[in-house]
Design a protein around this motif. Structure first.
Motif, mmCIF file in Angstrom:
data_model
loop_
_atom_site.group_PDB
_atom_site.id
_atom_site.type_symbol
_atom_site.label_atom_id
_atom_site.label_comp_id
_atom_site.label_asym_id
_atom_site.label_seq_id
_atom_site.Cartn_x
_atom_site.Cartn_y
_atom_site.Cartn_z
ATOM 1 N N ILE A 54 0.774 -1.304 0.089
ATOM 2 C CA ILE A 54 -0.009 -0.228 -0.140
ATOM 3 C C ILE A 54 0.827 1.172 -0.015
ATOM 4 O O ILE A 54 1.726 1.351 0.864
ATOM 5 C CB ILE A 54 -0.885 -0.087 1.132
ATOM 6 N N LEU A 55 0.612 2.021 -1.005
ATOM 7 C CA LEU A 55 1.159 3.337 -0.978
ATOM 8 C C LEU A 55 0.249 4.405 -0.115
ATOM 9 O O LEU A 55 -0.928 4.780 -0.827
ATOM 10 C CB LEU A 55 1.563 3.904 -2.392
ATOM 11 N N LEU A 56 0.647 4.715 0.940
ATOM 12 C CA LEU A 56 -0.347 5.652 1.923
ATOM 13 C C LEU A 56 -0.082 6.813 2.248
ATOM 14 O O LEU A 56 1.049 7.290 2.785
ATOM 15 C CB LEU A 56 -0.520 4.722 3.267
ATOM 16 N N GLY A 65 -3.036 8.930 8.380
ATOM 17 C CA GLY A 65 -2.339 8.084 7.720
ATOM 18 C C GLY A 65 -1.473 6.922 8.738
ATOM 19 O O GLY A 65 -1.697 5.738 8.453
ATOM 20 N N ILE A 66 -1.062 7.722 9.848
ATOM 21 C CA ILE A 66 -0.432 6.960 10.874
ATOM 22 C C ILE A 66 -1.265 6.299 11.538
ATOM 23 O O ILE A 66 -1.128 4.803 11.749
ATOM 24 C CB ILE A 66 0.140 8.095 11.757
ATOM 25 N N ASP A 67 -2.782 6.403 11.911
ATOM 26 C CA ASP A 67 -3.658 5.514 12.584
ATOM 27 C C ASP A 67 -4.033 4.420 11.623
ATOM 28 O O ASP A 67 -4.193 3.454 12.005
ATOM 29 C CB ASP A 67 -4.753 6.510 13.029
ATOM 30 N N LEU A 68 -4.164 4.806 10.186
ATOM 31 C CA LEU A 68 -4.715 3.877 9.285
ATOM 32 C C LEU A 68 -3.557 2.820 9.234
ATOM 33 O O LEU A 68 -3.927 1.343 8.913
ATOM 34 C CB LEU A 68 -4.900 4.523 8.090
ATOM 35 N N CYS A 69 -2.163 3.236 8.852
ATOM 36 C CA CYS A 69 -1.289 2.220 8.947
ATOM 37 C C CYS A 69 -1.209 1.278 10.148
ATOM 38 O O CYS A 69 -1.128 -0.018 9.864
ATOM 39 C CB CYS A 69 0.190 2.981 9.062
ATOM 40 N N ALA A 83 4.929 4.871 3.133
ATOM 41 C CA ALA A 83 4.147 6.095 3.339
ATOM 42 C C ALA A 83 4.648 7.029 2.216
ATOM 43 O O ALA A 83 5.859 7.212 1.779
ATOM 44 C CB ALA A 83 4.796 6.854 4.747
ATOM 45 N N ILE A 84 3.672 7.870 1.633
ATOM 46 C CA ILE A 84 3.691 8.686 0.733
ATOM 47 C C ILE A 84 3.501 10.256 1.331
ATOM 48 O O ILE A 84 2.307 10.184 1.587
ATOM 49 C CB ILE A 84 3.021 8.443 -0.731
ATOM 50 N N SER A 85 4.614 11.046 1.315
ATOM 51 C CA SER A 85 4.137 12.354 1.888
ATOM 52 C C SER A 85 4.947 13.368 1.558
ATOM 53 O O SER A 85 5.911 13.514 0.777
ATOM 54 C CB SER A 85 4.393 11.929 3.441
ATOM 55 N N ARG A 90 11.520 14.337 11.130
ATOM 56 C CA ARG A 90 11.602 12.947 11.754
ATOM 57 C C ARG A 90 10.417 12.423 12.604
ATOM 58 O O ARG A 90 10.239 11.300 12.555
ATOM 59 C CB ARG A 90 12.899 13.357 12.641
ATOM 60 N N SER A 91 9.960 13.446 13.157
ATOM 61 C CA SER A 91 8.872 12.733 14.162
ATOM 62 C C SER A 91 7.823 12.309 13.460
ATOM 63 O O SER A 91 7.097 11.021 13.833
ATOM 64 C CB SER A 91 8.115 13.991 14.669
ATOM 65 N N MET A 92 7.216 12.658 12.249
ATOM 66 C CA MET A 92 6.504 12.022 11.259
ATOM 67 C C MET A 92 6.889 10.575 11.004
ATOM 68 O O MET A 92 6.224 9.594 10.674
ATOM 69 C CB MET A 92 5.912 12.843 10.223
ATOM 70 N N ILE A 93 8.163 10.744 10.324
ATOM 71 C CA ILE A 93 8.773 9.476 9.658
ATOM 72 C C ILE A 93 8.897 8.236 10.914
ATOM 73 O O ILE A 93 8.359 7.175 10.705
ATOM 74 C CB ILE A 93 10.208 9.621 9.380
ATOM 75 N N THR A 94 9.207 8.753 12.102
ATOM 76 C CA THR A 94 9.170 7.981 13.180
ATOM 77 C C THR A 94 7.899 7.237 13.556
ATOM 78 O O THR A 94 7.828 6.115 13.933
ATOM 79 C CB THR A 94 9.813 8.553 14.499
ATOM 80 N N LYS A 95 7.009 8.096 13.446
ATOM 81 C CA LYS A 95 5.531 7.556 13.843
ATOM 82 C C LYS A 95 5.058 6.698 12.892
ATOM 83 O O LYS A 95 4.165 5.599 13.141
ATOM 84 C CB LYS A 95 4.589 8.765 13.918
ATOM 85 N N MET A 96 5.292 6.794 11.580
ATOM 86 C CA MET A 96 4.929 5.884 10.486
ATOM 87 C C MET A 96 5.782 4.478 10.687
ATOM 88 O O MET A 96 5.222 3.412 10.610
ATOM 89 C CB MET A 96 5.112 6.425 8.915
ATOM 90 N N LEU A 97 6.970 4.470 10.985
ATOM 91 C CA LEU A 97 7.739 3.224 11.090
ATOM 92 C C LEU A 97 7.272 2.577 12.485
ATOM 93 O O LEU A 97 7.172 1.441 12.337
ATOM 94 C CB LEU A 97 9.296 3.719 11.408
ATOM 95 N N GLN A 98 6.821 3.419 13.588
ATOM 96 C CA GLN A 98 6.454 2.941 14.702
ATOM 97 C C GLN A 98 5.132 2.124 14.563
ATOM 98 O O GLN A 98 4.745 1.184 15.265
ATOM 99 C CB GLN A 98 6.373 3.741 15.780
#
Length: 210
Positions: A54-56, A65-69, A83-85, A90-98
């Motif tokens: 999924i390209l999200l 998108g974080i919650d949907l992920c 993630a497509i953004s 860094r905070s946004m990237i980290t949240k998606m990874l987590q």
């Protein structure tokens, strides 16, 4: 010919959806099965269809998108999420990874870069756009105090986890009991604010600790 990788694109901007679909449709490696403009439609599609990647987008009208992920990974652990953004913080990237993403690319990415990201996550490796890697590196330099403080033993356990060793194997390698290994593992997850070993490895890699 290799089996095609089935893709779902989730983004609330029609121009982005069509543009990304157009970028990918000429590549024999991937098949764009559907495009959804919100989280509800994406979840409904996944109930009836199987996709590989999924390209999200992170900004969606009905759910982040974080919650949907996180929701998707809880229900469909085998799906890989990139993630497509427009966000490069860094905070946004980290949240998606987590929350389960294993790729992060910017919306100005070329078709070649998106294909590289898809290929990487299917092979169960993490992919960052070059700009994202640069942002993470610069942020780490600017804010070194943000790095989790690890003991020498925690660093050793972390390296063993990254090498794929089991609790018993780590214990044998470091001459400590399995119980002690599990204690260090819990402490590491708490320090990195993650809930599983895969997320621990991703975030530790981001900090360039392994």
């Amino acid at each position: 010919m290799e089996q095609r990788i089935h893709i779902l694109i989730v983004d609330d901007h029609p121009v982005v959806l069509e543009g990304m679909k157009a970028l990918l449709q000429d590549n024999d490696m991937v098949e764009v099965d559907a495009c959804c403009s919100n989280g509800q439609d994406a979840l409904a599609f996944l109930l009836e269809n199987k996709v590989d990647v999924i390209l999200l987008d992170i900004n969606l009208p009905d759910i982040s998108g974080i919650d949907l992920c996180k929701l998707i990974k809880q229900q469909y652990a085998d799906i890989h999420i990139v993630a497509i953004s427009n966000y490069n913080e860094r905070s946004m990237i980290t949240k998606m990874l987590q929350n389960g993403a294993t790729g992060y690319v910017l919306k100005n990415a070329s078709a070649e870069e998106i294909i590289d990201a898809i290929r990487a996550v299917v092979k169960k490796t993490v992919y960052f756009s070059p700009e994202v890697q640069k942002s993470l590196f610069e942020a780490a330099l600017d804010d070194p105090l943000d790095l989790p403080k690890l003991t020498r033993r925690e660093q050793e356990v972390l390296r063993c986890i990254a090498e794929g060793k089991t609790t018993a194997e780590i214990g044998d390698t470091l001459f400590i009991s399995p119980h002690t290994v599990e204690t260090h593992r819990r402490n590491l997850m708490q320090k990195f604010q993650v809930s599983n070993a895969a997320a621990l490895i991703r975030v530790a890699s981001q900090y360039q600790l392994i």
